[in-house]
Scaffold this motif. Structure first.
Motif, PDB file in Angstrom:
ATOM      1  N   PHE A  13      76.195  78.613  18.979  1.00 33.43           N
ATOM      2  CA  PHE A  13      76.148  77.271  18.399  1.00 33.43           C
ATOM      3  C   PHE A  13      74.677  76.909  18.232  1.00 33.43           C
ATOM      4  CE2 PHE A  13      78.354  72.954  18.347  1.00 33.43           C
ATOM      5  CZ  PHE A  13      79.270  73.332  17.367  1.00 33.43           C
ATOM      6  N   SER A  14      74.235  76.724  16.997  1.00 35.31           N
ATOM      7  CA  SER A  14      72.827  76.422  16.756  1.00 35.31           C
ATOM      8  C   SER A  14      72.501  74.991  17.187  1.00 35.31           C
ATOM      9  CB  SER A  14      72.506  76.594  15.271  1.00 35.31           C
ATOM     10  OG  SER A  14      73.162  75.595  14.506  1.00 35.31           O
ATOM     11  N   LYS A  15      71.210  74.695  17.257  1.00 40.57           N
ATOM     12  CA  LYS A  15      70.786  73.339  17.627  1.00 40.57           C
ATOM     13  C   LYS A  15      71.261  72.320  16.601  1.00 40.57           C
ATOM     14  CE  LYS A  15      66.674  74.592  20.311  1.00 40.57           C
ATOM     15  NZ  LYS A  15      65.205  74.451  20.430  1.00 40.57           N
TER      16      LYS A  15
ATOM     17  N   GLN B 277      73.947  72.561  14.757  1.00 37.78           N
ATOM     18  CA  GLN B 277      75.385  72.375  14.944  1.00 37.78           C
ATOM     19  C   GLN B 277      75.672  71.502  16.162  1.00 37.78           C
ATOM     20  OE1 GLN B 277      76.431  76.550  14.985  1.00 37.78           O
ATOM     21  NE2 GLN B 277      77.435  76.385  12.981  1.00 37.78           N
ATOM     22  N   ARG B 278      74.926  71.703  17.213  1.00 34.76           N
ATOM     23  CA  ARG B 278      75.085  70.848  18.396  1.00 34.76           C
ATOM     24  C   ARG B 278      74.781  69.394  18.059  1.00 34.76           C
ATOM     25  NH1 ARG B 278      75.184  73.510  23.496  1.00 34.76           N
ATOM     26  NH2 ARG B 278      75.031  75.770  23.285  1.00 34.76           N
ATOM     27  N   ALA B 279      73.725  69.177  17.272  1.00 31.28           N
ATOM     28  CA  ALA B 279      73.360  67.818  16.871  1.00 31.28           C
ATOM     29  C   ALA B 279      74.452  67.206  15.996  1.00 31.28           C
ATOM     30  CB  ALA B 279      72.030  67.837  16.124  1.00 31.28           C
ATOM     31  N   SER B 280      75.039  68.025  15.115  1.00 25.91           N
ATOM     32  CA  SER B 280      76.122  67.535  14.245  1.00 25.91           C
ATOM     33  C   SER B 280      77.346  67.152  15.068  1.00 25.91           C
ATOM     34  CB  SER B 280      76.501  68.617  13.227  1.00 25.91           C
ATOM     35  OG  SER B 280      75.430  68.908  12.373  1.00 25.91           O
ATOM     36  N   ALA B 281      77.711  68.001  16.030  1.00 23.04           N
ATOM     37  CA  ALA B 281      78.870  67.712  16.876  1.00 23.04           C
ATOM     38  C   ALA B 281      78.653  66.446  17.680  1.00 23.04           C
ATOM     39  CB  ALA B 281      79.129  68.898  17.800  1.00 23.04           C
ATOM     40  N   LEU B 282      77.449  66.273  18.208  1.00 25.60           N
ATOM     41  CA  LEU B 282      77.142  65.083  18.999  1.00 25.60           C
ATOM     42  C   LEU B 282      77.181  63.824  18.143  1.00 25.60           C
ATOM     43  CD1 LEU B 282      76.330  64.121  21.819  1.00 25.60           C
ATOM     44  CD2 LEU B 282      73.932  64.402  21.148  1.00 25.60           C
TER      45      LEU B 282
ATOM     46  N   SER C 136      88.797  73.475  19.823  1.00 28.83           N
ATOM     47  CA  SER C 136      88.831  74.198  21.095  1.00 28.83           C
ATOM     48  C   SER C 136      87.773  75.303  21.141  1.00 28.83           C
ATOM     49  CB  SER C 136      90.216  74.806  21.325  1.00 28.83           C
ATOM     50  OG  SER C 136      90.566  75.685  20.267  1.00 28.83           O
ATOM     51  N   PHE C 137      86.796  75.230  20.235  1.00 27.03           N
ATOM     52  CA  PHE C 137      85.740  76.243  20.190  1.00 27.03           C
ATOM     53  C   PHE C 137      84.972  76.254  21.506  1.00 27.03           C
ATOM     54  CE2 PHE C 137      81.320  77.444  19.125  1.00 27.03           C
ATOM     55  CZ  PHE C 137      81.544  78.732  18.667  1.00 27.03           C
ATOM     56  N   ASP C 138      84.769  77.449  22.050  1.00 23.62           N
ATOM     57  CA  ASP C 138      84.133  77.591  23.360  1.00 23.62           C
ATOM     58  C   ASP C 138      82.663  77.957  23.186  1.00 23.62           C
ATOM     59  OD1 ASP C 138      83.804  77.676  26.065  1.00 23.62           O
ATOM     60  OD2 ASP C 138      84.707  79.650  26.331  1.00 23.62           O
ATOM     61  N   LEU C 139      81.793  77.087  23.663  1.00 27.88           N
ATOM     62  CA  LEU C 139      80.363  77.327  23.543  1.00 27.88           C
ATOM     63  C   LEU C 139      79.903  78.392  24.528  1.00 27.88           C
ATOM     64  CD1 LEU C 139      79.040  73.655  23.346  1.00 27.88           C
ATOM     65  CD2 LEU C 139      79.343  75.243  21.459  1.00 27.88           C
ATOM     66  N   THR C 140      78.902  79.159  24.107  1.00 28.52           N
ATOM     67  CA  THR C 140      78.294  80.133  25.002  1.00 28.52           C
ATOM     68  C   THR C 140      77.613  79.400  26.160  1.00 28.52           C
ATOM     69  OG1 THR C 140      77.879  81.630  23.161  1.00 28.52           O
ATOM     70  CG2 THR C 140      76.615  82.003  25.171  1.00 28.52           C
ATOM     71  N   LYS C 141      77.862  79.867  27.363  1.00 28.90           N
ATOM     72  CA  LYS C 141      77.265  79.243  28.536  1.00 28.90           C
ATOM     73  C   LYS C 141      76.276  80.192  29.194  1.00 28.90           C
ATOM     74  CE  LYS C 141      81.405  76.532  29.635  1.00 28.90           C
ATOM     75  NZ  LYS C 141      82.448  76.268  30.664  1.00 28.90           N
ATOM     76  N   THR C 142      75.223  79.626  29.766  1.00 28.45           N
ATOM     77  CA  THR C 142      74.316  80.442  30.560  1.00 28.45           C
ATOM     78  C   THR C 142      75.009  80.786  31.872  1.00 28.45           C
ATOM     79  OG1 THR C 142      73.337  78.436  31.515  1.00 28.45           O
ATOM     80  CG2 THR C 142      72.258  79.376  29.573  1.00 28.45           C
ATOM     81  N   HIS C 143      74.697  81.945  32.397  1.00 26.82           N
ATOM     82  CA  HIS C 143      75.336  82.394  33.632  1.00 26.82           C
ATOM     83  C   HIS C 143      74.899  81.514  34.795  1.00 26.82           C
ATOM     84  CE1 HIS C 143      77.043  84.896  36.712  1.00 26.82           C
ATOM     85  NE2 HIS C 143      75.851  85.047  37.287  1.00 26.82           N
TER      86      HIS C 143
ATOM     87  N   GLU D  85      77.898  69.637   9.155  1.00 29.93           N
ATOM     88  CA  GLU D  85      78.955  69.002   9.943  1.00 29.93           C
ATOM     89  C   GLU D  85      80.311  69.637   9.652  1.00 29.93           C
ATOM     90  OE1 GLU D  85      77.105  64.477  10.399  1.00 29.93           O
ATOM     91  OE2 GLU D  85      78.266  65.035   8.621  1.00 29.93           O
ATOM     92  N   GLU D  86      80.563  69.947   8.382  1.00 27.34           N
ATOM     93  CA  GLU D  86      81.839  70.583   8.023  1.00 27.34           C
ATOM     94  C   GLU D  86      81.921  71.978   8.635  1.00 27.34           C
ATOM     95  OE1 GLU D  86      84.657  71.414   4.119  1.00 27.34           O
ATOM     96  OE2 GLU D  86      82.779  70.286   3.938  1.00 27.34           O
ATOM     97  N   ASN D  87      80.809  72.711   8.616  1.00 22.22           N
ATOM     98  CA  ASN D  87      80.770  74.036   9.220  1.00 22.22           C
ATOM     99  C   ASN D  87      81.015  73.947  10.723  1.00 22.22           C
ATOM    100  OD1 ASN D  87      78.771  76.198  10.700  1.00 22.22           O
ATOM    101  ND2 ASN D  87      79.790  77.077   8.907  1.00 22.22           N
ATOM    102  N   THR D  88      80.476  72.906  11.332  1.00 15.64           N
ATOM    103  CA  THR D  88      80.675  72.703  12.777  1.00 15.64           C
ATOM    104  C   THR D  88      82.139  72.436  13.089  1.00 15.64           C
ATOM    105  OG1 THR D  88      78.437  71.795  13.038  1.00 15.64           O
ATOM    106  CG2 THR D  88      80.034  71.273  14.761  1.00 15.64           C
ATOM    107  N   LEU D  89      82.782  71.567  12.308  1.00  8.26           N
ATOM    108  CA  LEU D  89      84.190  71.242  12.542  1.00  8.26           C
ATOM    109  C   LEU D  89      85.101  72.433  12.276  1.00  8.26           C
ATOM    110  CD1 LEU D  89      84.375  67.656  10.987  1.00  8.26           C
ATOM    111  CD2 LEU D  89      84.583  68.252  13.402  1.00  8.26           C
ATOM    112  N   ASN D  90      84.694  73.286  11.353  1.00  8.74           N
ATOM    113  CA  ASN D  90      85.504  74.466  11.040  1.00  8.74           C
ATOM    114  C   ASN D  90      85.600  75.439  12.200  1.00  8.74           C
ATOM    115  OD1 ASN D  90      86.767  74.442   8.445  1.00  8.74           O
ATOM    116  ND2 ASN D  90      84.736  74.505   7.490  1.00  8.74           N
ATOM    117  N   ARG D  91      84.725  75.277  13.192  1.00 11.60           N
ATOM    118  CA  ARG D  91      84.818  76.108  14.388  1.00 11.60           C
ATOM    119  C   ARG D  91      86.078  75.786  15.196  1.00 11.60           C
ATOM    120  NH1 ARG D  91      80.167  78.810  16.068  1.00 11.60           N
ATOM    121  NH2 ARG D  91      78.783  79.111  14.288  1.00 11.60           N
TER     122      ARG D  91
END
Length: 335
Positions: free
Chosen positions: A108-110, A112-117, A23-30, A14-20
């Protein structure tokens, strides 16, 4: 950097996730549809500029932008060869890329996504950017609300209202703007821009001043008035007052501007002192009446011949300044 002032114990993930950063921009599929929507919106702006630049009397340097968004599209016969070729080449290159795009590596790993959520869903936490330094601060919601209420208890700076003043203020704005339009002080487009029928209610929040201390840090009060009914009045007043403000001797654009001006000052060794001041609650302490008096004095220096009267600019400034309202925890305040 993450500063945890809450009772919540952060896991390393969770701390690693917040350190991003917030305004961290997630990779998006085209998304082909999303890309074409944005690209055609861009091309519409290009062709509007082409179309209007060919009409007599158009001057982009004098365009104030004080109008609602255009829904007009430039006719096909007005498209230049250059813009048409540019559009075709871009779309052709994108189609080539789309045929070879298979997969992508997410930034963003799964986990990390779970931690952010998980953090976002925790109703007992408030996550804010620090007032200075760029750190991410976690606070107990109860502590955050307590600090907000402490600031709002200042009866000199804030007045608690009995309800939502939006309808009342909208009516007053419409009446005054209509009079200005009928007297040809403002255009029809400006009239439509200034009268916003439905606006977003401004909200109050704070940024923790952790540089002042980590135990019950004070908060910097901020009112987000984006898309509120008073925003057009503020933009209108800013458009006419800005040229005068830029000429004021005390005007500083930003920190870099201040440094540049200091470097150009010739200090006499042994007889010069450089003094810095930190004013507590600067914006809430500035006298509204004194501010309006300065505005009226500035407007006296306007040259004749302007269709918009100084009186109407003063009214817009005063109304936006004195009727500035916001909401916090369901209660309305006047600032």
């Amino acid at each position: 950097m993450v500063i945890n002032l809450s009772n919540y114990v952060l896991s390393p993930e969770e701390e690693n996730t917040l350190n991003r950063g917030l305004s961290f921009d997630l990779t998006k599929t085209h998304d082909p549809f999303e890309f074409r929507t944005e690209f055609f919106s861009f091309m519409r702006k290009v062709r509007l500029n082409e179309y209007f630049s060919e009409h007599e009397g158009y001057n982009s340097n004098n365009y104030s932008g004080l109008r609602n968004a255009l829904t007009f599209c430039a006719p096909n016969h007005s498209h230049t060869a250059e813009s048409t070729v540019f559009e075709r080449q871009v779309l052709a290159e994108v189609r080539k890329l789309e045929t070879c795009v298979k997969s992508h590596n997410s930034n963003f790993s799964k986990r990390q996504r779970a931690s952010a959520l998980k953090l976002a869903k925790d109703k007992n936490l408030i996550i804010r950017q620090a007032d200075k330094g760029g750190a991410i601060v976690l606070m107990n919601r109860s502590d955050y609300i307590k600090e907000c209420e402490r600031l709002l208890s200042d009866n000199v700076s804030y007045l608690k209202l009995t309800g939502d003043p939006t309808a009342r203020l909208t009516k007053i704005i419409k009446e005054n703007v209509t009079l200005a339009c009928d007297s040809e002080m403002i255009s029809k487009q400006e009239s439509e821009f200034l009268t916003r029928e439905q606006g977003r209610i401004p909200v109050f929040y704070i940024l923790p001043k952790v540089h002042k201390g980590l135990v019950d840090p004070p908060g910097r009060p901020i009112v987000s008035g984006v898309n509120s009914i008073l925003e057009p009045l503020s933009k209108f007043a800013d458009f006419y007052l800005r040229p005068f403000v830029l000429k004021m001797q005390s005007y500083l654009r930003d920190t870099t501007d201040a440094i540049n001006k200091i470097e150009n000052i010739e200090f006499v060794p042994g007889s010069s002192l450089l003094i810095g001041l930190d004013i507590q609650s600067l914006y809430t302490m500035i006298s509204q009446r004194a501010t309006l008096e300065v505005v009226e004095e500035i407007l006296l220096g306007r040259e004749d011949g302007h269709p918009v009267s100084s009186a109407f600019i003063s009214w817009c400034t005063e109304f936006a300044l004195t009727q500035n309202f916001f909401q916090f925890q369901g209660t309305f305040f006047n600032k």
